[in-house]
Scaffold this motif. Structure first.
Motif: not given
Length: 272
Positions: A108, A204, A227, A229-230, A242, A255-256, A259-260
């Motif tokens: 990420g 986060c 950040s 968190e999925n 995600c 997200v991966c 992101g995250p």
């Protein structure tokens, strides 16, 4: 697409941090790409030779809480701070020193650096605090750093003792009033930004918390990284599980892979 091979790591310790939080310390021998604060690993609580027969089948995405060099200098030690919430984390909690796990990473996109080094504010809630410690540790050596942490109760403030050991300003909010301010951690942010020059905000935690942080930062025109968190299955952009909506109808990001960590202005908060 970023892809990294799976590696075997050895559990050095697996200790309670209080409030149902734990810290898993892992040693990874050999070469390991240097991670940036905000990146994560995909962790499976079994050795690679057992992976196909393990329960659970899928690894778990875990924030890199802290990194250190090994005593021999030939590898790296990473800490993963976690809370037991399901089968995967229950197996992590059961891991004993000396047991083997499978890790892929670092993965990420991490946090961006403050624009001018004037100062930074980090705000974390619940298990999201785990994504902020390494960034706070580095920032505190270079600029004024204020950390705001929140949870339901005092004992649930993840890593409070670790943050207290850094050269930064720490403020806490608890919903039951057992420590620090009585209320939500976002209640601390407006006054903090009024009292100090700040070039960047980092957050986060629960989506509702980050949505409020993004709104506060936007009103003050201060750059803000969040950040996300999925849940995810692969960590490298293959499974598409995600996805998160972007703002202005610009579609979705992963997200991966994307992101995250995101610039909060790019996300479609109304659909998150």
């Amino acid at each position: 697409m970023t892809s990294r091979p799976s590696r075997t790591c050895t559990v050095l310790s697996n200790e309670s941090m209080g409030g149902g939080n734990f810290c898993l310390r892992l040693e990874i021998s050999g070469e390991w790409a240097r991670s940036s604060p905000g990146q994560f690993v995909m962790l499976s609580p079994v050795a690679p030779s057992q992976f196909c027969f393990s329960d659970p089948l899928l690894p778990r995405p875990m924030a890199i809480y802290r990194t250190d060099a090994t005593s021999s200098g030939s590898g790296i030690v990473i800490d993963v701070a976690y809370k037991v919430v399901g089968r995967g984390t229950a197996l992590m909690r059961a891991a004993l020193p000396g047991s083997l796990m499978t890790v892929v990473g670092p993965l990420g996109q991490g946090f961006t650096k403050p624009g001018d080094g004037i100062g930074a504010v980090l705000i974390g809630g619940g298990t999201g605090i785990a994504s902020l410690y390494e960034h706070a540790r580095i920032l505190s050596e270079h600029c004024r750093t204020v950390v705001l942490l929140g949870a339901n109760t005092a004992e649930m403030i993840l890593g409070r003792v670790d943050f207290e050991g850094l050269s930064l300003e720490l403020h806490v909010a608890t919903e039951d009033g057992s420590l620090g301010s009585h209320g939500l951690v976002t209640d601390l942010l407006p006054s903090t930004l009024e009292e100090m020059p700040c070039s960047h905000v980092y957050a986060c935690g629960p989506t509702s918390m980050m949505r409020e942080v993004a709104a506060i930062a936007a009103r003050r025109r201060i750059p803000c990284d969040v950040s996300i968190e999925n849940n995810m299955a692969c960590g490298i952009g293959v499974c598409l599980g995600c996805a998160i909506p972007l703002g202005e109808g610009k579609g979705f990001a992963l997200v991966c892979k994307d992101g995250p960590v995101f610039d909060c202005r790019t996300l479609g908060w109304e659909d998150c």
